[in-house]
Write an enzyme that holds these catalytic residues in place. Structure first.
Site, mmCIF file in Angstrom:
data_model
loop_
_atom_site.group_PDB
_atom_site.id
_atom_site.type_symbol
_atom_site.label_atom_id
_atom_site.label_comp_id
_atom_site.label_asym_id
_atom_site.label_seq_id
_atom_site.Cartn_x
_atom_site.Cartn_y
_atom_site.Cartn_z
ATOM 1 N N CYS A 1 20.406 12.986 54.291
ATOM 2 C CA CYS A 1 20.109 11.746 53.585
ATOM 3 C C CYS A 1 21.066 10.538 53.841
ATOM 4 O O CYS A 1 22.274 10.998 54.292
ATOM 5 C CB CYS A 1 20.116 12.219 51.845
ATOM 6 S SG CYS A 1 21.859 12.472 51.313
ATOM 7 N N ASP B 1 34.739 9.733 41.224
ATOM 8 C CA ASP B 1 33.963 10.823 41.477
ATOM 9 C C ASP B 1 33.766 11.491 40.111
ATOM 10 O O ASP B 1 34.780 11.395 39.193
ATOM 11 C CB ASP B 1 34.708 11.720 42.435
ATOM 12 C CG ASP B 1 34.042 13.168 42.800
ATOM 13 O OD1 ASP B 1 32.980 13.462 42.896
ATOM 14 O OD2 ASP B 1 34.895 14.201 42.625
ATOM 15 N N ASN C 1 28.085 13.222 44.177
ATOM 16 C CA ASN C 1 27.139 13.923 44.718
ATOM 17 C C ASN C 1 26.519 15.297 43.852
ATOM 18 O O ASN C 1 27.619 16.035 43.065
ATOM 19 C CB ASN C 1 27.609 14.859 46.165
ATOM 20 C CG ASN C 1 27.774 13.726 47.328
ATOM 21 O OD1 ASN C 1 27.407 12.820 47.207
ATOM 22 N ND2 ASN C 1 29.013 14.310 48.207
ATOM 23 N N ASP D 1 33.115 15.379 39.412
ATOM 24 C CA ASP D 1 33.608 16.706 39.093
ATOM 25 C C ASP D 1 35.066 16.678 39.876
ATOM 26 O O ASP D 1 35.145 16.790 41.167
ATOM 27 C CB ASP D 1 32.540 17.628 39.902
ATOM 28 C CG ASP D 1 30.982 17.727 38.968
ATOM 29 O OD1 ASP D 1 31.267 17.454 37.876
ATOM 30 O OD2 ASP D 1 30.196 17.647 39.782
#
Length: 184
Positions: free
Chosen positions: A100, A15, A58, A17
């Site tokens: 989504c 990931d 994301n 962040d």
């Protein structure tokens, strides 16, 4: 290899962040990019071992109109300037309410990263700081390790199959035999 043994680790996906860099909500400014402790060393170690590294993130700020794709690209370029080149990037620009198929905790981005690397998801691990990260890894069939931050909810930590205090500890965990829990 026993019935629950994993194949050798060929990629570690991260990931962005809160895991590789300090989490600055909706950051579009490369000057604000600050690596997490041990991030550069862990990535260099993995690269020196011939293990591919990638980012799966994301980025709903794009879908929300808070960030442009150019701003996200500039931040990602700064991440690579500070931490080295990544073999693969997978980003979801959608808002949670968009429904989504790519947004974590869905497995699509992890599966896509592995496909682009030419490996199976069982040959990958994914390291993140929230429950959606380890859920995405589980759904993809990859090994998931949580490195919580002070913002990670305790229930997410409790639910994670493997937890490490920092990226260096996560790397040590990955280099050891997987936990005794069978893959589902």
């Amino acid at each position: 290899m026993g019935p629950f043994a994993r194949p050798p680790l060929r990629a570690v996906l991260f990931d962005r962040d809160g895991t590789l860099i300090r989490d600055v909500p909706y950051n579009g400014d490369p000057k604000l990019v600050e690596p997490m402790p041990h991030a550069r060393d862990v990535l260099q170690t993995l690269r020196s071992m011939g293990i591919a590294v990638g980012v799966v993130s994301n980025q709903s700020g794009i879908g929300r109109g808070i960030l442009t794709t150019e701003q996200v690209a500039a931040v990602n370029l700064r991440v690579e300037q500070l931490l080295g080149r990544f073999d693969v990037w997978e980003l979801c620009p959608h808002r949670p309410e968009d429904g989504c198929y790519c947004r974590k905790p869905a497995p699509f981005m992890i599966c896509g990263a592995c496909r682009r690397l030419g490996i199976t998801t069982a040959e990958a691990a994914y390291i993140g700081d929230i429950g959606a990260d380890v859920e995405a890894a589980r759904a993809a069939g990859a090994r998931g390790v949580m490195v919580p931050t002070p913002l990670t909810r305790p229930a997410e930590v409790d639910a994670a199959p493997e937890v490490a205090v920092d990226l260096r500890s996560a790397l040590c965990l990955l280099m050891k035999a997987p936990s005794g829990r069978a893959a589902s």
